[in-house]
Scaffold this motif. Structure first.
Motif, PDB file in Angstrom:
ATOM      1  N   ARG A 118       0.836  -1.208   0.000  1.00  0.00           N
ATOM      2  CA  ARG A 118       0.000   0.000   0.000  1.00  0.00           C
ATOM      3  C   ARG A 118       0.869   1.256   0.000  1.00  0.00           C
ATOM      4  NH1 ARG A 118      -1.606   3.830   3.133  1.00  0.00           N
ATOM      5  NH2 ARG A 118      -0.393   3.056   4.898  1.00  0.00           N
TER       6      ARG A 118
ATOM      7  N   PRO B 194      -4.241   4.065  -8.385  1.00  0.00           N
ATOM      8  CA  PRO B 194      -5.419   3.463  -7.723  1.00  0.00           C
ATOM      9  C   PRO B 194      -5.479   1.945  -7.838  1.00  0.00           C
ATOM     10  CG  PRO B 194      -6.062   5.436  -8.916  1.00  0.00           C
ATOM     11  CD  PRO B 194      -4.635   5.159  -9.300  1.00  0.00           C
ATOM     12  N   GLU B 195      -5.029   1.409  -8.945  1.00  0.00           N
ATOM     13  CA  GLU B 195      -5.087  -0.043  -9.132  1.00  0.00           C
ATOM     14  C   GLU B 195      -4.185  -0.763  -8.125  1.00  0.00           C
ATOM     15  OE1 GLU B 195      -4.234  -3.400 -12.563  1.00  0.00           O
ATOM     16  OE2 GLU B 195      -4.424  -1.291 -13.131  1.00  0.00           O
TER      17      GLU B 195
ATOM     18  N   VAL C 191      -3.245   0.452  -5.238  1.00  0.00           N
ATOM     19  CA  VAL C 191      -3.837   0.650  -3.911  1.00  0.00           C
ATOM     20  C   VAL C 191      -4.925  -0.400  -3.657  1.00  0.00           C
ATOM     21  CG1 VAL C 191      -5.259   2.190  -2.494  1.00  0.00           C
ATOM     22  CG2 VAL C 191      -3.329   3.109  -3.814  1.00  0.00           C
ATOM     23  N   GLU C 192      -5.749  -0.642  -4.686  1.00  0.00           N
ATOM     24  CA  GLU C 192      -6.824  -1.623  -4.541  1.00  0.00           C
ATOM     25  C   GLU C 192      -6.268  -3.036  -4.373  1.00  0.00           C
ATOM     26  OE1 GLU C 192     -10.535  -3.103  -4.034  1.00  0.00           O
ATOM     27  OE2 GLU C 192      -9.914  -1.000  -4.121  1.00  0.00           O
ATOM     28  N   THR C 193      -5.179  -3.331  -5.106  1.00  0.00           N
ATOM     29  CA  THR C 193      -4.549  -4.651  -4.973  1.00  0.00           C
ATOM     30  C   THR C 193      -4.005  -4.852  -3.557  1.00  0.00           C
ATOM     31  OG1 THR C 193      -3.938  -4.679  -7.324  1.00  0.00           O
ATOM     32  CG2 THR C 193      -2.718  -6.144  -5.844  1.00  0.00           C
TER      33      THR C 193
ATOM     34  N   ALA D  32      -5.113  -3.370  -0.866  1.00  0.00           N
ATOM     35  CA  ALA D  32      -6.265  -3.487   0.031  1.00  0.00           C
ATOM     36  C   ALA D  32      -6.831  -4.903  -0.012  1.00  0.00           C
ATOM     37  CB  ALA D  32      -7.331  -2.470  -0.352  1.00  0.00           C
ATOM     38  N   ASP D  33      -6.905  -5.489  -1.217  1.00  0.00           N
ATOM     39  CA  ASP D  33      -7.381  -6.871  -1.341  1.00  0.00           C
ATOM     40  C   ASP D  33      -6.463  -7.831  -0.585  1.00  0.00           C
ATOM     41  OD1 ASP D  33      -9.512  -6.103  -2.877  1.00  0.00           O
ATOM     42  OD2 ASP D  33      -8.551  -6.571  -4.803  1.00  0.00           O
TER      43      ASP D  33
ATOM     44  N   ARG E 132      -7.195  -7.560   3.088  1.00  0.00           N
ATOM     45  CA  ARG E 132      -8.439  -8.248   3.463  1.00  0.00           C
ATOM     46  C   ARG E 132      -8.241  -9.759   3.501  1.00  0.00           C
ATOM     47  NH1 ARG E 132     -10.898  -4.029   0.459  1.00  0.00           N
ATOM     48  NH2 ARG E 132     -10.735  -5.246  -1.463  1.00  0.00           N
TER      49      ARG E 132
END
Length: 495
Positions: free
Chosen positions: A150, A156-157, A159-161, A163-164, A167
């Motif tokens: 992160r 953004p891509e 960042v989303e990876t 975050a996944d 999780r």
């Protein structure tokens, strides 16, 4: 010849002849002698333990015997089931409640009989602790990598990876420490614990606090019966937990508890406890009270008996602990035939208007299922290493039927106590008021008991009960041209 009623105040020699046509009154505070627990239904290592604990602690064998069944159900509940006939399956969890007064030796008997459960739980925890530490270590590393990703993310891509990945690390399946049983616990906490433990849990308590809580004694008064109802039958349980819904397809709740006899009367005041069938799921035992008659220097439990019981039951618990899909235990043709004959015997006893189990219809209707469960538990106890691979014999089913017969008689006593409330207390109060009287009128009784009975109809119900039980009888008053008072003679044989 002396007057046999000299001890009854108010009665003279002239009254003796009038006692000949009176029968002894039927006591309200006694019950017919109940059958003793059939300890011989167990294999030798359990039967010896039950007898040894009963002797050393000086309790009826009903207590360690009922606890032995609860321990077996703790081992097998949710891990094995009996295939009775067609699609009929019975899980092997049980709900056993033993009514015993305070100070009667419950706690030491519990410690002895439940020792294999607590020891097995410790062994299972030690076996998984290292695995938990390893998974938690991997989880921390994964979360650290996700956090590093992160921080390095430039679009953004990415960042989303990251975050996944975080999780996924957070949702890693970390094993939980095994819990086989609980004691002083609320229904809500018990439900969460049952979900955490894969849908299996046993409530084992010498005080019966859990039973008091579910009947609403310490809350607004509304019984919380969901876990009891679904946990006995194995019906799907939906739980909102940690912000998400979880499903337990086949919950298995076992109970092995002691409760004070007074609690049976308290239960009677809870209409919800009767209406939803919670009580129909419980195997009640009402053993005799040995306090005042105990041997103060009894034989001590043989250590060999204790070790054999603990080691064998521990082996059964640990051997079944890995079963996620329940093992299916079948019946031999002889066992099925005997179970069918037992059902055929019970069915007419449930008929309204003629069956002796009419007043226990809801409870007795579940008895064939309970009998199958008892047979399954006895079978596993007899075959602790290969029970899941062999079928229940006719002999084992016969011993399960013997247990079921025992529980019928004790259920009659338990439900009798429950249904006596509050008429029993009212009847005792009227008897106390009657005291030394030879006779009285209905008006006199109402005047004397007006603080307890606001309506004359309530008093009439109790007077009718006293008459039915032979304490009083109505007399015919000579006509005086006006309204005749209702007069009652009092049984001179006393009570």
């Amino acid at each position: 010849m002396s007057n046999p009623f000299d001890h009854v105040p108010g009665f003279t020699a002239e009254d003796v002849a009038s006692t000949d046509d009176w029968e002894d009154p039927v006591p309200f505070d006694t019950r017919a002698e109940l059958p003793a627990f059939p300890t011989d239904v167990f294999p030798g290592y359990i039967a010896e333990m039950v007898r040894g604990v009963a002797e050393e602690v000086q309790v009826p064998e009903d207590l360690p015997g009922g606890l032995a069944l609860a321990v077996l159900a703790t081992a097998a509940g949710g891990r094995a089931e009996v295939a009775v006939r067609g699609q009929w399956r019975e899980p092997l969890n049980l709900m056993v409640a033993i009514a015993m007064p305070p100070g009667s030796g419950k706690s030491p008997a519990f410690r002895s009989m439940l020792d294999p459960v607590f020891t097995a739980e410790k062994v299972l925890k030690e076996a998984i602790e290292e695995k938990i530490k390893e998974v938690e270590k991997q989880q921390r590393k994964a979360m650290a990598r996700a956090e590093a990703s992160r921080k390095r993310a430039k679009n953004p891509e990415e960042v989303e990876t990251a975050a996944d990945a975080a999780r996924m690390a957070e949702e890693m399946d970390v094993p939980v420490l095994p819990r086989l049983s609980a004691d002083d616990i609320t229904p809500e906490t018990a439900t969460s614990l049952l979900v955490e433990q894969g849908g299996r849990l046993a409530i084992l308590s010498a005080e019966g606090t859990f039973f008091e809580v579910i009947m609403g004694r310490y809350t607004s008064g509304h019984p919380n019966l969901e876990l009891v109802l679904k946990g006995h039958a194995g019906d799907r349980l939906v739980v909102d937990r940690r912000g998400r819904k979880e499903f337990v397809e086949r919950p298995a709740l076992t109970m092995g508890i002691c409760l004070q006899p007074q609690l049976l009367r308290d239960i009677a005041a809870k209409r919800q406890m009767h209406g939803r069938g919670a009580l129909a799921r419980v195997l009640f035992a009402v053993p005799p009270d040995m306090v005042g008659w105990r041997n103060l220097t009894p034989n001590l439990l043989d250590q060999v008996v204790l070790d054999r019981y603990r080691d064998t039951v521990m082996g059964l618990i640990i051997g079944l602990s890995d079963w996620t899909d329940p093992a299916v235990v079948t019946l031999t043709p002889g066992a099925l035939k005997l179970h069918t004959e037992w059902r055929e015997e019970l069915e007419p006893r449930l008929r309204r208007g003629s069956g002796d189990l009419e007043n226990l219809q809801e409870w007795a209707a579940k008895l064939p299922g309970h009998t199958a469960r008892l047979a399954g538990l006895l079978h596993l106890a007899e075959n602790p290493t290969r029970g899941a691979q062999t079928s229940i014999s006719e002999d084992t089913m016969g011993r399960a039927v013997e247990l079921a017969r025992y529980y019928i008689e004790h259920a009659m006593a338990a439900f009798g106590v429950m249904r006596a409330h509050p008429l029993l207390e009212d009847a005792q109060a009227v008897l106390k008021w009657i005291g030394e009287r030879k006779d009285f009128t209905q008006r006199e009784a109402h005047r004397g008991m007006h603080r307890r009975f606001k309506a004359a109809g309530d008093l009439m119900t109790i007077l009718a009960l006293l008459e039915q039980n032979g304490y009083t009888r109505r007399t015919i008053e000579p006509s005086t041209g006006g309204r005749k008072p209702t007069r009652y003679e009092v049984n001179p044989k006393g009570w």
